[in-house]
Design a protein around this motif. Structure first.
Motif, PDB file in Angstrom:
ATOM      1  N   UNK A 284       0.728  -1.176  -0.133  1.00 37.54           N
ATOM      2  CA  UNK A 284      -0.209   0.232  -0.358  1.00 37.54           C
ATOM      3  C   UNK A 284       0.716   1.254  -0.259  1.00 37.54           C
ATOM      4  N   UNK A 285       2.165   1.404   0.331  1.00 33.98           N
ATOM      5  CA  UNK A 285       2.981   2.138  -0.492  1.00 33.98           C
ATOM      6  C   UNK A 285       3.392   2.873  -1.431  1.00 33.98           C
ATOM      7  N   UNK A 286       2.928   4.023  -1.552  1.00 27.34           N
ATOM      8  CA  UNK A 286       3.142   5.258  -2.898  1.00 27.34           C
ATOM      9  C   UNK A 286       4.666   5.586  -2.730  1.00 27.34           C
ATOM     10  N   UNK A 287       4.582   5.512  -4.091  1.00 30.06           N
ATOM     11  CA  UNK A 287       6.247   5.797  -4.519  1.00 30.06           C
ATOM     12  C   UNK A 287       6.330   6.455  -5.782  1.00 30.06           C
ATOM     13  N   UNK A 288       5.998   7.904  -5.389  1.00 34.90           N
ATOM     14  CA  UNK A 288       6.578   9.481  -6.654  1.00 34.90           C
ATOM     15  C   UNK A 288       7.456   9.884  -6.866  1.00 34.90           C
TER      16      UNK A 288
ATOM     17  N   UNK B  14      -0.748   4.652   5.825  1.00 36.36           N
ATOM     18  CA  UNK B  14      -0.434   4.945   4.144  1.00 36.36           C
ATOM     19  C   UNK B  14       0.752   5.343   4.524  1.00 36.36           C
ATOM     20  N   UNK B  15       1.983   4.793   3.631  1.00 38.67           N
ATOM     21  CA  UNK B  15       2.964   5.468   4.150  1.00 38.67           C
ATOM     22  C   UNK B  15       3.003   5.875   2.213  1.00 38.67           C
ATOM     23  N   UNK B  16       3.839   7.600   2.102  1.00 40.11           N
ATOM     24  CA  UNK B  16       4.453   7.916   0.828  1.00 40.11           C
ATOM     25  C   UNK B  16       5.640   8.204   0.398  1.00 40.11           C
ATOM     26  N   UNK B  17       6.759   7.785  -0.374  1.00 37.68           N
ATOM     27  CA  UNK B  17       7.648   7.785  -0.423  1.00 37.68           C
ATOM     28  C   UNK B  17       8.244   8.820  -2.115  1.00 37.68           C
ATOM     29  N   UNK B  18       8.703   9.931  -1.889  1.00 40.14           N
ATOM     30  CA  UNK B  18       8.802   9.980  -3.098  1.00 40.14           C
ATOM     31  C   UNK B  18      10.735  10.578  -3.424  1.00 40.14           C
ATOM     32  N   UNK B  19      10.726  10.527  -4.240  1.00 39.61           N
ATOM     33  CA  UNK B  19      12.122  10.904  -4.996  1.00 39.61           C
ATOM     34  C   UNK B  19      11.578  12.021  -5.955  1.00 39.61           C
TER      35      UNK B  19
END
Lengths: 311, 32
Positions: A223-227, B1-6
């Motif tokens: 469920x992790x969002x990668x952007x 919920x986790x959000x990772x931004x590059x």
């Protein structure tokens, strides 16, 4: 000089002539009238040359005229301009413009004319624009994400490793996007996912790479969002969102995508009027590195979702 | 919920934190 002074002192016969006037002949060595006559004789003959001017070619004097600068007859040529073919001058008019020749065009405010010999004014262009589809297109909402279009629900979709998925995406108004991303599914992947945007070939299939945004390392919980941060402006038209898991494949490489076989309204269903195959994406197999021009295409009936955020 | 931004260019081992510029944790939304 001494002779002039002697004459001035000669007596009453010269009393009407001043000493200054007598000194005007100082330096004269021959008959003055003869000198004047001889000088006039060096001019070209004046007979028949009335109104002309004296000129020279650098060696000889002659009478010249200005006839070479005379205008062509002006009668019947009102409003025309003077031109030359390099030899002869003449009057001419600017021709009317056509689709093949430059020239003067009549302006028109019409928005219904089919003329090919008149030109639209900004007023008619604005009128046409205001009533056109361009004015009715929905803009993207700033800071919001838009994802792969599909009909049907979303769920955890197990993708095929090293398979590049192309999902069609339509942009109605010029928009800059600042994020491209994915979301891991129920089973968090350990692979590397490359994301990007492809141009449409103009024939409804992906062609060249518009944006290779790089990769994300999908190693976090489900469920992790990668952007990935991007700065990509898209003009109106069709594009293809690109998704490809690379690197080492996880046991169950799942990502948020279509929950079941779904119809993508932007994809063709078949070359016949039947529902035999309803693809949701085109695919290229064996993609292991940076994106390159799309080659032989297959189809997939399910897709991972790729998200774009409007700046 | 986790959000990772590059950052631009995505994952990059040569950059600090592999070019991750933002990492956020959101509490799961509760539904009634």
């Amino acid at each position: 000089m001494s002779k002039a002074r002697d004459l001035a002192n000669a007596g009453t016969a010269f009393t009407a002539v001043s000493s200054t006037e007598l000194q005007y002949v100082d330096g004269v060595t021959s008959a003055i009238q003869s000198q004047l006559d001889a000088k006039e004789g060096t001019l070209p003959t004046q007979t028949g040359n009335s109104g002309k001017y004296l000129t020279t070619d650098g060696t000889n004097k002659s009478w010249g005229t200005v006839s070479q600068y005379a205008l062509p007859s002006q009668t019947g040529n009102a409003g025309e301009f003077l031109t030359t073919n390099g030899t002869t001058e003449s009057w001419d008019v600017i021709p009317a413009g056509t689709t093949s020749n430059a020239g003067i065009l009549q302006l028109t405010n019409s928005v219904s004319s089919t003329s090919t010999t008149t030109a639209a004014t900004p007023n008619s262009v604005k009128t046409a624009y205001d009533s056109s589809l361009l004015k009715r297109q929905m803009p993207f909402r700033s800071t919001y994400y838009y994802r792969t279009p599909s009909v049907g629900g979303s769920g955890s979709f197990t993708i095929t490793h090293q398979l590049l998925y192309f999902m069609p995406f339509f942009v109605e108004t010029t928009t800059t996007f600042d994020r491209i991303g994915i979301q891991s599914g129920l089973s968090a992947g350990t692979g590397t996912v490359r994301l990007g945007i492809y141009n449409d070939s103009g024939a409804g299939v992906p062609s060249t790479v518009l944006l290779d945004a790089g990769t994300v390392s999908a190693t976090s919980p489900a469920g992790t969002t990668f952007t990935i941060t991007i700065s990509q402006t898209l003009n109106p038209g069709f594009y293809w969102l690109a998704f490809c898991q690379q690197g080492t494949s996880p046991g169950t490489p799942s990502y948020t995508g279509s929950s079941s076989t779904n119809l993508n309204l932007l994809m063709p269903s078949s070359t016949t009027a039947s529902d035999g195959v309803v693809p949701a994406a085109y695919t290229n197999s064996g993609i292991t590195g940076a994106f390159t021009t799309a080659t032989t295409l297959s189809v997939s009936t399910r897709t991972p979702f790729v998200y774009l955020r409007a700046a | 919920m986790k959000t990772i931004t590059y950052g631009i260019g995505g994952y990059d081992e040569s950059k600090p934190n592999n070019n991750i510029v933002e990492e956020l944790d959101f509490p799961d939304e509760e539904t009634e």
